[in-house]
Design an enzyme around this catalytic site. Structure first.
Site, PDB file in Angstrom:
ATOM      1  N   LYS A  73      39.585  46.640  53.401  1.00 51.13           N
ATOM      2  CA  LYS A  73      39.930  46.397  51.991  1.00 51.13           C
ATOM      3  C   LYS A  73      40.858  45.181  51.913  1.00 51.13           C
ATOM      4  CE  LYS A  73      41.665  48.882  47.918  1.00 51.13           C
ATOM      5  NZ  LYS A  73      42.141  50.184  47.417  1.00 51.13           N
ATOM      6  N   SER A 148      39.413  52.341  43.580  1.00 53.20           N
ATOM      7  CA  SER A 148      39.469  50.905  43.670  1.00 53.20           C
ATOM      8  C   SER A 148      38.868  50.308  44.940  1.00 53.20           C
ATOM      9  CB  SER A 148      40.934  50.459  43.576  1.00 53.20           C
ATOM     10  OG  SER A 148      41.660  50.932  44.701  1.00 53.20           O
ATOM     11  N   SER A 172      41.383  56.403  45.240  1.00 54.25           N
ATOM     12  CA  SER A 172      40.616  55.181  45.522  1.00 54.25           C
ATOM     13  C   SER A 172      39.811  55.157  46.813  1.00 54.25           C
ATOM     14  CB  SER A 172      41.545  53.974  45.521  1.00 54.25           C
ATOM     15  OG  SER A 172      41.793  53.595  44.200  1.00 54.25           O
TER      16      SER A 172
HETATM   17  N1  GLN Z   1      41.820  54.909  39.888  1.00 59.48           N
HETATM   18  C1  GLN Z   1      43.214  55.216  40.044  1.00 59.48           C
HETATM   19  C2  GLN Z   1      44.032  54.167  39.350  1.00 59.48           C
HETATM   20  O1  GLN Z   1      43.476  53.353  38.719  1.00 59.48           O
HETATM   21  C3  GLN Z   1      43.557  55.301  41.493  1.00 59.48           C
HETATM   22  C4  GLN Z   1      43.726  53.992  42.130  1.00 59.48           C
HETATM   23  C5  GLN Z   1      44.023  54.079  43.589  1.00 59.48           C
HETATM   24  O2  GLN Z   1      43.943  55.140  44.193  1.00 59.48           O
HETATM   25  N2  GLN Z   1      44.413  52.955  44.139  1.00 59.48           N
HETATM   26  O3  GLN Z   1      45.212  54.159  39.435  1.00 59.48           O
END
Ligand code: GLN
Length: 499
Positions: A73, A148, A172
């Site tokens: 990532k 994400s 995410s």
């Molecule tokens: N989708 C969640 C957010 O937007 C989690 C994001 C994540 O785990 N980095 O915060």
């Protein structure tokens, strides 16, 4: 899959260099459409592969991960490689050192193919907030891969990497794993060092793997885990080979199903989930309905605490130390013009320019979702609101954690779906932040409590919502007690091998 490739490498059926080249060929063929990668690290990959090949040629023993190609990532630092975190503000940023997980992977001989697309600074559930490109779900390219860590999930699902790393702050890793039909593991908070991963919300973030099989996730975790003096929150949990705990036997285990989660389910996802519960029963587990009474507060608590931490963590991106710096020259010109016009004579020019540099850099460098969260977080932390929002949310976080402590007095593991939905179409939620936030309703409590959890494929939706031939993947989520990665890995593995 990793074990098979390892056997091929040591059996000299293939070299690590050939294997890396094969993966670059797949990337070349598919990634134009999928868009999983932001940067390829061909030179680094081939240099690592060469070292592994030399070891094999000399008859040295190699680690299970040695020579096995994976993807990282973008927000995790790899020395000498661009690291944008999906943001324009880091467009030209090159990592000056390796994250601890990268150092460990390199020591294991793992091959790094490149850096993957993500929501900007990991904020999002569809990878649509990336400032660079869309990533398509390999199962259905009209749909999002989740987020994400969408690029990392898509890379593994499309066969463009054997394994990949993501980060999970509120879901995410697990939600994109569920959307793309692969395995995603969020370790216990503290199990894996966060050093060198750009922080979103430091009390929630954790790095973990995406893979095709549960055993592979265990193998990658074995390389990542361990205490690190560079991350004060990393725990002294001891080195383990997680793959050695996969017995394929869960007879007698008590699995709790939280009623608050199941109440939210409907249609085919509910059917698939119920079938999977039956399967756990036939594998010898005992199923018990449990209650996590504070679940309804998890989302609001998360959006107060996470945004507060975001507003603090992202303060460092101001145009001075890292990445983008917006038009110093223009500012200087403007200042000169203004002083020629006789204005601002008494203002120290440099300090005016500094403030404008901060403001312009952040205005142009950050996307809308980032700004929304920085504003929310700054508000929640501001004098006068701190007690009402931040402090209150910390107290409710403790209650959410206590719900789990109580549940684990009666059960060994907790099981629920990873997400209440399957992969959605591009644009379907990007205009409505709340809709997007709800995508993580089943994953967020786990981060608030710091627990380990794994998402693994349990079936496919084939009727509802116009799915492609073959259907859309649904993920099951097993949540373990603190530091019980072995327990969730073994239960998911047992499910997987009895398909
Ligand atoms: N989708 C969640 C957010 O937007 C989690 C994001 C994540 O785990 N980095 O915060």
């Amino acid at each position: 899959m990793i074990r098979d490739l390892h056997n091929k490498l040591i059996g000299k059926e293939i070299t690590a260099t050939q294997l890396a080249e094969q993966y670059f060929d797949v990337i070349e063929e598919k990634d134009g459409e999928i868009g999983a990668y932001l940067t390829l690290t061909r030179e680094l990959a081939l240099a690592q592969a060469k070292l592994v090949d030399e070891k094999i040629a000399q008859g040295e023993e190699i680690n299970l991960l040695a020579g096995i190609p994976g993807a990282i990532k973008d927000l995790i630092l790899v020395e000498g490689v661009r690291a944008t975190a999906g943001s324009k503000i880091l467009d030209n940023y090159v990592a000056p050192y390796d994250a601890t997980v990268i150092r460990k992977l390199k020591e294991n001989g793992a091959i790094i193919l490149g850096k993957t697309n993500q929501d900007e600074f990991a904020m999002g559930s569809s990878t649509e907030t990336s400032a660079y490109q869309l990533t398509k779900n390999p199962v259905d390219t009209t749909r999002v891969p989740g987020g994400s860590s969408g690029g990392s999930a898509a890379a593994v699902a499309a066969g463009e990497a054997v394994w990949s790393l993501g980060t999970d702050t509120g879901g995410s890793i697990r939600q994109p794993a569920s959307f793309c039909g692969v395995v995603g593991l969020k370790p216990t908070y503290g199990r894996v060092s966060r050093f060198g991963a750009m922080a979103m919300a430091s009390s929630l973030d954790q790095i973990g793997p995406f893979t095709k099989t549960v055993e592979d996730a265990a193998i990658v975790l074995s390389a990542l885990a361990g205490q690190d003096p560079l991350d004060a929150t990393s725990a002294q949990s001891g080195d383990k080979k997680y793959e050695d705990f996969l017995t394929g036997d869960i007879a007698g285990k008590i699995i709790g199903v939280p009623k608050e989660y199941v109440e939210n389910l409907e249609g085919e996802i509910l059917e698939i989930f119920q079938k999977s519960v039956e399967k756990f029963k036939t594998l010898g587990a005992k199923i018990e309905t449990i209650s996590l009474p504070h679940s309804q507060y998890a989302l609001p608590v998360y959006y107060i605490l996470m945004t507060s931490e975001v507003s603090s963590n992202l303060a460092k991106f101001d145009g001075i130390k890292f990445g983008l710096r917006i038009s110093e020259l223009e500012n200087e010109l403007k200042a000169n013009q203004e002083s020629e016009l006789g204005r601002n004579e008494n203002l120290p020019k440099s300090s005016k320019n500094l403030l404008e540099t901060y403001l312009d850099t952040r205005k142009i460098g950050f996307g809308d979702e980032i700004k929304r969260r920085i504003m929310l977080g700054t508000y929640a932390l501001s004098a006068g609101y701190y007690d009402a929002y931040y402090l209150k949310a910390q107290k409710v976080r403790a209650l959410i954690r206590r719900d789990f402590e109580k549940a684990y007095e009666k059960v060994d593991l907790i099981y629920c779906p990873t997400s209440p939905e399957v992969a959605f179409k591009f644009g379907e939620k990007s205009e409505d932040p709340i809709k997007m936030y709800l995508s993580d309703i089943f994953t967020i409590s786990v981060n608030l409590a710091g627990l380990p959890a794994i998402s693994f494929p349990i079936g496919r939706v084939v009727k509802e919502g116009n799915p492609p031939a073959g259907g859309l993947p649904v993920g099951g989520q097993l949540i373990g007690q603190w530091f019980d990665e072995e327990g969730i890995l073994n239960a998911a593995h047992t499910f997987e091998i009895n398909q």
